[in-house]
Design an enzyme around this catalytic site. Structure first.
Site, PDB file in Angstrom:
ATOM      1  N   LYS A  37      64.225  69.751  17.240  1.00 53.28           N
ATOM      2  CA  LYS A  37      63.005  70.383  17.767  1.00 53.28           C
ATOM      3  C   LYS A  37      63.364  71.441  18.802  1.00 53.28           C
ATOM      4  O   LYS A  37      62.854  72.563  18.771  1.00 53.28           O
ATOM      5  CB  LYS A  37      62.087  69.319  18.385  1.00 53.28           C
ATOM      6  CG  LYS A  37      61.391  68.446  17.343  1.00 53.28           C
ATOM      7  CD  LYS A  37      60.697  67.240  17.953  1.00 53.28           C
ATOM      8  CE  LYS A  37      60.097  66.362  16.861  1.00 53.28           C
ATOM      9  NZ  LYS A  37      59.526  65.103  17.326  1.00 53.28           N
ATOM     10  N   GLN A  47      58.880  61.974  22.751  1.00 55.06           N
ATOM     11  CA  GLN A  47      59.297  61.400  21.469  1.00 55.06           C
ATOM     12  C   GLN A  47      58.950  59.909  21.427  1.00 55.06           C
ATOM     13  O   GLN A  47      59.277  59.157  22.347  1.00 55.06           O
ATOM     14  CB  GLN A  47      60.809  61.621  21.272  1.00 55.06           C
ATOM     15  CG  GLN A  47      61.342  61.169  19.943  1.00 55.06           C
ATOM     16  CD  GLN A  47      60.847  62.008  18.759  1.00 55.06           C
ATOM     17  OE1 GLN A  47      60.494  63.163  18.901  1.00 55.06           O
ATOM     18  NE2 GLN A  47      60.789  61.406  17.589  1.00 55.06           N
ATOM     19  N   ASP A  72      51.373  67.436  20.220  1.00 58.28           N
ATOM     20  CA  ASP A  72      51.425  66.396  19.188  1.00 58.28           C
ATOM     21  C   ASP A  72      50.027  66.075  18.660  1.00 58.28           C
ATOM     22  O   ASP A  72      49.887  65.452  17.600  1.00 58.28           O
ATOM     23  CB  ASP A  72      52.004  65.105  19.774  1.00 58.28           C
ATOM     24  CG  ASP A  72      53.461  64.895  19.409  1.00 58.28           C
ATOM     25  OD1 ASP A  72      53.838  65.260  18.277  1.00 58.28           O
ATOM     26  OD2 ASP A  72      54.204  64.348  20.242  1.00 58.28           O
TER      27      ASP A  72
HETATM   28  N1  GUN Z   1      58.095  59.968  16.432  1.00 59.65           N
HETATM   29  C1  GUN Z   1      57.979  60.071  15.091  1.00 59.65           C
HETATM   30  N2  GUN Z   1      57.175  61.094  14.767  1.00 59.65           N
HETATM   31  C2  GUN Z   1      56.773  61.657  15.928  1.00 59.65           C
HETATM   32  C3  GUN Z   1      55.927  62.754  16.227  1.00 59.65           C
HETATM   33  O1  GUN Z   1      55.357  63.427  15.362  1.00 59.65           O
HETATM   34  N3  GUN Z   1      55.766  63.024  17.551  1.00 59.65           N
HETATM   35  C4  GUN Z   1      56.354  62.279  18.525  1.00 59.65           C
HETATM   36  N4  GUN Z   1      56.115  62.608  19.790  1.00 59.65           N
HETATM   37  N5  GUN Z   1      57.138  61.250  18.267  1.00 59.65           N
HETATM   38  C5  GUN Z   1      57.348  60.941  16.971  1.00 59.65           C
END
Ligand code: GUN
Length: 302
Positions: free
Chosen positions: A55, A99, A122
């Site tokens: 990311k 995350q 998100d």
């Molecule tokens: N863990 C797995 N998928 C995601 C996501 O789309 N966003 C976040 N913040 N954590 C995740």
């Protein structure tokens, strides 16, 4: 024998990221705004480390500012909340991503609720969840948004189609169902307690599998010609000990029946990160009172 079209999420994501990069450069040159993404990782989970690294790297490649925070597994919740508050107030940060999953001493809902809704790229904050449910103008979670783009790439207008979403998580299943409903699909959410799972799936023109169980969906569950989106990323053991990634659908039997399907890897995964960058760009525009770039989503499939 495979007859389904394999939807190339990697290529669609590359196009989308390239367009986002162009829009970021324009924003910097014309308005002196550099979209900033802050990513917080708590603990050392190897899969999460890979996601977070990707990311941050892709944000930099799209000419954004990237801020990474790594906190130890045992970090007290208060420290995490303090960091979020600092980022909420930092004008260089337009998007905050924590995350998931978080370690047990941390209350995930409290953390999500602490993020300023306009910086919640998100789309997990209740304000954004509510906006999606009521047709408002909030942030849409990245994975379902990426799935929707791939579906539109294949099918165009989705109105009236029967969609089955397998899985009811807050991250994928529920927002995916809300998005498909917004597109005027007839939506069923199926899950571990669903009684006639195979029959429900067999009625689906669109099947989105997001359960996290390797190859759970066989070809016999697929309506001939259906479009299948595989959100699963499961590591399985192989004879050579290296392991390999498979989705929630059994690729070989499903591609023999479906009209189109996404591969794993190279399907939904790359689109998720591209949508994260898109959400960050849009958040930066909104926070500076600028219009969000129009028609950018369509670049993924034009
Ligand atoms: N863990 C797995 N998928 C995601 C996501 O789309 N966003 C976040 N913040 N954590 C995740």
């Amino acid at each position: 024998m495979s007859k389904a079209e394999i939807i190339d999420g990697k290529r669609a994501a590359e196009r989308l990221r390239a367009e986002i990069g162009r829009q970021v450069v324009r924003l910097r040159e014309q308005h002196l705004v550099t979209p900033g993404l802050a990513v917080i990782l708590v603990g050392e989970d190897p899969a999460s480390q890979v996601y977070v690294r990707n990311k941050a790297r892709q944000a930099r490649e799209a000419a954004m500012a990237s801020f990474e925070y790594r906190l130890p597994h045992g970090v007290p919740q208060e420290n995490l909340l303090e960091l979020i508050e600092r980022l909420n107030q930092d004008p260089a940060v337009h998007g905050i991503l924590v995350q998931l999953p978080l370690p047990p001493q941390v209350d995930t809902d409290r953390v999500i609720n602490a993020i300023r809704p306009d910086k919640d790229i998100d789309g997990f904050h209740p304000v954004n969840v509510g906006a999606l449910a009521t047709g408002g103008d909030g942030t849409v979670p990245c994975t379902p948004l990426g799935c929707l783009m791939l579906l539109k790439h294949r099918l165009g207008d989705l109105a009236g189609l029967r969609a089955v979403v397998l899985g009811r998580s807050n991250i994928v299943g529920k927002p995916m169902a809300a998005l498909l409903l917004r597109e005027s699909c007839t939506v069923t959410i199926a899950h571990s307690r669903t009684r006639e799972l195979a029959e429900d799936c067999r009625r689906a023109d669109i099947l989105v599998a997001a359960v996290g169980r390797p190859r759970m969906v066989p070809g016999e569950w697929i309506k001939p010609g259906a479009t299948v989106i595989d959100v699963g990323i499961n590591r399985i053991e192989t004879a050579d000990g290296k392991g390999r990634l498979v989705g929630d659908v059994d690729f070989d039997s499903v591609t023999a029946v479906a009209g189109a399907t996404t591969p794993v890897p190279g399907g939904v995964g790359p689109m998720t990160i591209a949508c994260l960058l898109l959400n960050t760009l849009v958040a930066a525009c909104r926070q500076h009172g600028l219009p969000a770039p129009e028609g950018i989503m369509e670049t993924a499939w034009e």
